[in-house]
Design an enzyme around this catalytic site. Sequence first.
Site, short mmCIF file in Angstrom:
data_model
loop_
_atom_site.label_atom_id
_atom_site.label_comp_id
_atom_site.label_asym_id
_atom_site.label_seq_id
_atom_site.Cartn_x
_atom_site.Cartn_y
_atom_site.Cartn_z
CD GLN A 133 -3.26 -0.52 2.00
OE1 GLN A 133 -2.93 -0.12 3.11
NE2 GLN A 133 -4.40 -1.12 1.76
CG ASP A 136 -1.52 1.23 -4.83
OD1 ASP A 136 -1.39 1.63 -6.00
OD2 ASP A 136 -2.51 0.58 -4.44
CE1 TYR A 233 -7.20 -2.76 -10.08
CE2 TYR A 233 -5.90 -4.73 -9.74
CZ TYR A 233 -5.99 -3.37 -9.80
OH TYR A 233 -4.88 -2.59 -9.57
P1 NAD Z 1 -9.86 0.51 -11.34
O1 NAD Z 1 -9.33 1.88 -11.54
O2 NAD Z 1 -9.31 -0.60 -12.17
O3 NAD Z 1 -11.44 0.54 -11.60
C1 NAD Z 1 -12.27 1.49 -10.99
C2 NAD Z 1 -13.58 0.85 -10.58
O4 NAD Z 1 -14.37 0.59 -11.74
C3 NAD Z 1 -13.46 -0.47 -9.84
O5 NAD Z 1 -14.03 -0.34 -8.56
C4 NAD Z 1 -14.23 -1.45 -10.72
O6 NAD Z 1 -14.91 -2.44 -9.97
C5 NAD Z 1 -15.20 -0.51 -11.41
N1 NAD Z 1 -15.86 -1.01 -12.63
C6 NAD Z 1 -15.34 -1.78 -13.64
N2 NAD Z 1 -16.28 -2.01 -14.59
C7 NAD Z 1 -17.42 -1.36 -14.18
C8 NAD Z 1 -18.72 -1.21 -14.71
N3 NAD Z 1 -19.07 -1.77 -15.88
N4 NAD Z 1 -19.62 -0.48 -14.02
C9 NAD Z 1 -19.31 0.09 -12.84
N5 NAD Z 1 -18.08 -0.02 -12.27
C10 NAD Z 1 -17.16 -0.74 -12.93
O7 NAD Z 1 -9.75 0.06 -9.83
P2 NAD Z 1 -9.07 0.74 -8.57
O8 NAD Z 1 -9.86 1.92 -8.16
O9 NAD Z 1 -7.63 0.95 -8.86
O10 NAD Z 1 -9.20 -0.41 -7.48
C11 NAD Z 1 -10.21 -1.33 -7.48
C12 NAD Z 1 -10.14 -2.25 -6.28
O11 NAD Z 1 -8.82 -2.50 -5.79
C13 NAD Z 1 -10.88 -1.74 -5.08
O12 NAD Z 1 -11.50 -2.85 -4.50
C14 NAD Z 1 -9.83 -1.24 -4.17
O13 NAD Z 1 -10.26 -1.23 -2.82
C15 NAD Z 1 -8.78 -2.27 -4.40
N6 NAD Z 1 -7.47 -1.74 -4.01
C16 NAD Z 1 -6.78 -2.39 -3.05
C17 NAD Z 1 -5.55 -1.90 -2.65
C18 NAD Z 1 -4.74 -2.56 -1.60
O14 NAD Z 1 -5.21 -3.45 -0.93
N7 NAD Z 1 -3.48 -2.19 -1.48
C19 NAD Z 1 -5.04 -0.75 -3.23
C20 NAD Z 1 -5.78 -0.11 -4.22
C21 NAD Z 1 -7.00 -0.63 -4.61
#
Ligand code: NAD
Length: 394
Positions: A133, A136, A233
Site C-alpha cells: 500500500q 501504491d 478488481y
Molecule cells: P480501477 O481503476 O481498475 O477501476 C475502478 C472501478 O471501476 C473499480 O471499482 C471497478 O470495480 C469498477 N468497474 C469496472 N467495470 C465497471 C462497470 N461496468 N460499471 C461500474 N463499475 C465498474 O480500480 P481501482 O480503483 O484501482 O481499485 C479497485 C479495487 O482494488 C478496489 O476494490 C480497491 O479497494 C482495491 N485496491 C486495493 C488496494 C490494496 O489493498 N493495497 C489498493 C488499491 C485498490
Amino acid sequence: MSAIHPLKIGVLAETLQGERRVALVPDIAAKLVKVGFQVIVQAGAGESASFTDDAYREAGVVVEVDPRIVLSTADVVLSVQPPHVEDVAQLQIRAVTISFLQPTTQAALIEALAAHGVTAFSLDLLPRTSRAQSMDALSSQSSLAGYKAVLMAANRLGKFFPMLMTSAGTIPPARVLVLGAGVAGLQAIATARRLGAVVEAYDVRPAAQEEVESLGARFLQLALETQDGEGGYAREQSEEFLNKQREMLAEHVAANDVVITTASIPGRKAPLLITASMVKAMRRGSVIVDLASESGGNCAATLPGKVVEVDGVFVDGTTNIPSTMALHASQLYARNVTNLLLLLVSNGELKLDFGDEIIRGCCVTHAGQIINEKARQMMGIPAAQEAVREEARS
Ligand code: NAD
C-alpha cells in the site's frame, strides 16, 4: 549505509506534454541523502510542481543541467513517465528504472529496456496487497483524480452543490452520480458529499456497496450479476452485460446534474457506460467528467484531452488530472516510489529478491529478458519458459 560507493539515484525532468509532476521532492530527497544515497536531479525537474532547483540543492542533491549525465551515471533512475526509447542506450547496463511503464502501449520501449540489460519496474503492475500500500502510486494518483474531477464538475456546473435556503428561495442540492467506486470513485463521492451534493454510485463489485454507503451516498441496486475479478478488481464484462447495465443506468444518468465515471478494467479498454443517446437525455448544463478517457472512455461522447458540449451537456475528457495538482501528486508519488526503492536495497546495495511478491509482481525486465508474465500477456507475446525466467532472476 555501509556500501563503499553510495547508490546514485537520478531524477529526470518529465518531457511528456502536460506532465507537471516530478518523481522525487526535496524533503524526501533529503531523507535519502541522509541515509547515504547520492541524489542527482535534472535542473528544472521540479519547477512545474513548485519545487525549485535551490530547494533540491538545500536538500543535499546535485542539480545537473545535462539529462545525459543523469541518465548515464545513475544506478537507479526515477521518473513518472518512463524514459524515452531513444534514451535507453544512455542508461547504464544493469541500471534500475522505476516509473509508470505501461506494457499495453509501450512494448517497443520494454523491448529496448530488456535488450539493454535494464531492470525496469512498473508501478502500473504493483500488486494491490496491504504490504504494497505505501508504494501504491496508482492509488495515490487516482485519489487526486477523483477529488479534482468533482471540483472540475462543480466549476463548470451552473448550480450550487449544497442545498441553500436564501431570502430569494430555497436552492435544492446538486445531484451527483459516480460510476465505478474504486479508489478514484470513492474519493469523488467523499468530495461531492463534502460540497453538499446528494450522491449516488454504482460498481459491479458488491464489496463497493458498504464503502459507498459509509461515505453517505446511496448505492444503486441494479438487477445485474456481480463481476468480481482477481485481486479486488472487476473482471471484463460481456457486451450483453454492458447493454443491460446501460439500459438500467439511463434514467439515473438523466436525473443527475453531474456524472463522474471512473470504471475500468486493468489492461483493457474501459467499458462504455454512457451512450450518445444517454448524453442527449441529460438536462442542459449537466456535466460528465470521464476519468477513463485515457483508456477508451466510459462515455461515447468523450474526446481525450478535450471538453466537448453536446446539446448543452459538457463532457470533460481531461487527461492526466493528477498533474493539475502537481505539488501533492509529486509528494505522494515520491513517497510511493521511495518506499519501493528501499525494498530493492539492502546495506546500501541493490539486492533484488525475486522471492518477494512485490518485486516479482512489478519487475518487467531483468538481465536481458521480459520476465513479467502479466506484462508479456498485455504485450501479446508468448509466456516465457519458467527456466528462462529463473535464469534471468538468479
Ligand atoms: P480501477 O481503476 O481498475 O477501476 C475502478 C472501478 O471501476 C473499480 O471499482 C471497478 O470495480 C469498477 N468497474 C469496472 N467495470 C465497471 C462497470 N461496468 N460499471 C461500474 N463499475 C465498474 O480500480 P481501482 O480503483 O484501482 O481499485 C479497485 C479495487 O482494488 C478496489 O476494490 C480497491 O479497494 C482495491 N485496491 C486495493 C488496494 C490494496 O489493498 N493495497 C489498493 C488499491 C485498490
